[in-house]
Design a protein around this motif. Structure first.
Motif, mmCIF file in Angstrom:
data_model
loop_
_atom_site.group_PDB
_atom_site.id
_atom_site.type_symbol
_atom_site.label_atom_id
_atom_site.label_comp_id
_atom_site.label_asym_id
_atom_site.label_seq_id
_atom_site.Cartn_x
_atom_site.Cartn_y
_atom_site.Cartn_z
ATOM 1 N N TYR A 255 0.832 -1.209 0.000
ATOM 2 C CA TYR A 255 0.000 0.000 0.000
ATOM 3 C C TYR A 255 0.870 1.264 0.000
ATOM 4 C CZ TYR A 255 -2.946 -3.698 1.932
ATOM 5 O OH TYR A 255 -3.574 -4.898 2.168
ATOM 6 N N ILE A 256 1.694 1.435 1.023
ATOM 7 C CA ILE A 256 2.480 2.658 1.161
ATOM 8 C C ILE A 256 3.553 2.734 0.086
ATOM 9 C CG2 ILE A 256 3.964 3.993 2.712
ATOM 10 C CD1 ILE A 256 2.584 2.634 5.053
ATOM 11 N N GLY A 257 4.281 1.639 -0.139
ATOM 12 C CA GLY A 257 5.366 1.652 -1.103
ATOM 13 C C GLY A 257 4.900 1.966 -2.515
ATOM 14 N N ALA A 258 3.814 1.325 -2.939
ATOM 15 C CA ALA A 258 3.307 1.564 -4.293
ATOM 16 C C ALA A 258 2.853 3.005 -4.463
ATOM 17 C CB ALA A 258 2.157 0.602 -4.593
ATOM 18 N N THR A 259 2.264 3.586 -3.408
ATOM 19 C CA THR A 259 1.802 4.971 -3.485
ATOM 20 C C THR A 259 2.973 5.936 -3.590
ATOM 21 O OG1 THR A 259 -0.137 4.393 -2.155
ATOM 22 C CG2 THR A 259 0.424 6.722 -2.326
ATOM 23 N N VAL A 260 4.014 5.702 -2.787
ATOM 24 C CA VAL A 260 5.158 6.617 -2.770
ATOM 25 C C VAL A 260 5.944 6.540 -4.078
ATOM 26 C CG1 VAL A 260 7.364 7.090 -1.652
ATOM 27 C CG2 VAL A 260 5.343 6.593 -0.263
ATOM 28 N N VAL A 261 6.188 5.331 -4.597
ATOM 29 C CA VAL A 261 7.040 5.187 -5.773
ATOM 30 C C VAL A 261 6.330 5.648 -7.044
ATOM 31 C CG1 VAL A 261 6.429 2.862 -6.594
ATOM 32 C CG2 VAL A 261 8.810 3.631 -6.684
ATOM 33 N N THR A 262 5.016 5.829 -7.001
ATOM 34 C CA THR A 262 4.300 6.343 -8.170
ATOM 35 C C THR A 262 4.783 7.743 -8.536
ATOM 36 O OG1 THR A 262 2.353 5.019 -7.606
ATOM 37 C CG2 THR A 262 2.011 6.869 -9.093
ATOM 38 N N PRO A 264 7.924 9.314 -8.335
ATOM 39 C CA PRO A 264 9.084 9.409 -9.247
ATOM 40 C C PRO A 264 8.835 8.802 -10.618
ATOM 41 C CG PRO A 264 9.478 7.781 -7.523
ATOM 42 C CD PRO A 264 8.254 8.537 -7.126
ATOM 43 N N VAL A 265 8.008 7.756 -10.697
ATOM 44 C CA VAL A 265 7.715 7.169 -12.010
ATOM 45 C C VAL A 265 6.975 8.169 -12.889
ATOM 46 C CG1 VAL A 265 6.394 5.378 -13.194
ATOM 47 C CG2 VAL A 265 7.726 4.792 -11.173
ATOM 48 N N VAL A 266 5.949 8.801 -12.340
ATOM 49 C CA VAL A 266 5.164 9.776 -13.119
ATOM 50 C C VAL A 266 6.011 10.997 -13.459
ATOM 51 C CG1 VAL A 266 3.167 11.311 -13.049
ATOM 52 C CG2 VAL A 266 2.966 8.978 -12.188
ATOM 53 N N LEU A 267 6.816 11.476 -12.504
ATOM 54 C CA LEU A 267 7.654 12.641 -12.769
ATOM 55 C C LEU A 267 8.694 12.357 -13.847
ATOM 56 C CD1 LEU A 267 8.301 14.188 -9.242
ATOM 57 C CD2 LEU A 267 6.946 15.138 -11.110
ATOM 58 N N ALA A 268 9.333 11.177 -13.754
ATOM 59 C CA ALA A 268 10.334 10.826 -14.767
ATOM 60 C C ALA A 268 9.705 10.754 -16.149
ATOM 61 C CB ALA A 268 10.996 9.496 -14.408
ATOM 62 N N GLY A 269 8.515 10.151 -16.241
ATOM 63 C CA GLY A 269 7.842 10.071 -17.532
ATOM 64 C C GLY A 269 7.413 11.426 -18.052
ATOM 65 N N TYR A 270 6.886 12.275 -17.158
ATOM 66 C CA TYR A 270 6.404 13.591 -17.611
ATOM 67 C C TYR A 270 7.552 14.498 -18.037
ATOM 68 C CZ TYR A 270 4.699 18.342 -17.459
ATOM 69 O OH TYR A 270 4.426 19.650 -17.775
ATOM 70 N N LEU A 271 8.633 14.537 -17.235
ATOM 71 C CA LEU A 271 9.741 15.433 -17.550
ATOM 72 C C LEU A 271 10.452 15.024 -18.827
ATOM 73 C CD1 LEU A 271 11.227 15.987 -13.987
ATOM 74 C CD2 LEU A 271 9.865 17.578 -15.345
#
Length: 359
Positions: A255-262, A264-271
């Motif tokens: 629960y917590i890990g998947a929420t937190v790691v989302t 950097p994944v979204v930021l890396a993809g967007y940037l």
């Protein structure tokens, strides 16, 4: 009335001799970890690794392979995996982290441009003052990160020497823990009372539940991290190895890990890609990996492990993470399972103990 209730509770839970034994053993184990944990870190790590590898050794033994030969096969496989990580994976991760730190100013600048557009588009929700505060916090964070990198580089010689010692001493300890498992357990057993039925019951329950959980979690980290790395590499996403490691480690804390790691994944993809079709593919791929992990992989790997309530998981992460940092978070659920096993098997009055034995 209060004192009578406390006396009754104490007599009910701590009058049994084996309850006193459990309290003493827990106190000794906790004291060793708290006061000598850093000193005994290679030993504790070797015990954990040997415990993880014991399942493979037993699987080979069930096929009528002598234990010494089974230990050699599993240990050589462990050495190969360790060498691959040190020689193959670690340099890639180091290069990725260095590239990420060098790329941070560009990311912050692009994020600043995006933030400055928010007050114009959504003035009712975001003000220019709030954007300025966020930018100042980001700059302060970058400055602190640079100082930390410098301090780490200055202490790198000592760190490298320490890790070299660990890399040599750790595998040696793992081998002997696997090879001489029975003599070591027999030696430790001579310090315990002969009448230790409760301790034996706790150990069997803990070995079954925690063993399944820890081994399953190790497999889950490898599968989820490898799948994420492969998928992001195919999508030509920057920092795919680093993101794969982060997503793999995120499964340690449900629960917590998947929420937190989302984030950097979204930021890396967007940037890298902006709001485009390629960015949508990155997000959809990540969500598919999370869905497969939660609905297919977890039920297969943890079919025999104890299912803890989400509230219990969060409390375990907060408590054990506060006590022992990263390793407390990593082993939060196994430790919570151990606490649950202790509560179930805890010797009480004769009537309560008979009821517990029948469960």
């Amino acid at each position: 009335m209060v004192f009578e209730s406390l006396a009754h509770w104490y007599q009910r839970n701590f009058s049994h001799p084996q309850a006193v034994l459990l309290v003493v053993l827990l106190a000794i184990a906790t004291g060793i970890i708290l006061f000598f944990g850093s000193m005994l870190a290679p030993v504790l790590a070797a015990v954990i690794i040997a415990y993880l590898l014991e399942g493979s050794v037993q699987a080979l033994e069930h096929r009528r392979i002598p234990r010494l030969f089974a230990v050699l096969v599993v240990f050589l496989g462990f050495l190969a995996a360790l060498a691959f990580f040190v020689v193959g994976v670690l340099p890639i991760l180091s290069h990725q982290v260095s590239g990420f730190v060098q790329d941070l100013p560009r990311m912050i600048n692009e994020g600043r441009i995006l933030l400055l557009q928010l007050p114009e588009r959504y003035p009712q929700f975001v003000s220019a003052e709030q954007v300025d505060r966020v930018i100042q916090l980001a700059r302060s964070g970058i400055s602190n990160l640079g100082q930390n990198v410098v301090s780490v580089s200055l202490a790198s010689i000592t760190t490298v020497i320490t890790w070299i010692v660990y890399l040599i001493l750790g595998p040696v300890l793992v081998f002997f823990f696997l090879k001489d498992k029975r003599p070591i357990l027999d030696w430790l057993g001579q310090f315990l009372p002969r009448d230790s039925q409760v301790l034996d019951r706790v150990w069997r329950d803990m070995d079954r539940q925690i063993g399944n959980y820890v081994r399953g979690k190790a497999y889950e980290i490898l599968i989820v991290g490898g799948a994420t790395y492969a998928a992001f590499t195919l999508l030509d996403l920057n920092y795919a190895p680093l993101l794969g490691v982060l997503v793999g480690l995120s499964v340690v804390v449900p629960y917590i890990g998947a929420t937190v790691v989302t984030v950097p994944v979204v930021l890396a993809g967007y940037l890298q890609l902006g709001f485009s079709g390629e960015f949508a593919w990155v997000v959809v791929t990540y969500l598919i990996i999370q869905l497969i992990d939660g609905n297919v992989l977890v039920p297969i790997l943890f079919s025999e492990a104890t299912n803890l309530h989400p509230v219990a998981i969060i409390l375990a992460v907060l408590v054990f993470g506060g006590l022992w940092g990263f390793w407390g978070v990593f082993f939060a659920i196994p430790l919570a399972t151990l606490v649950n096993s202790l509560l179930i098997a805890w010797p009480r009055t004769q009537a309560d103990e008979a009821a517990v034995a029948n469960t």
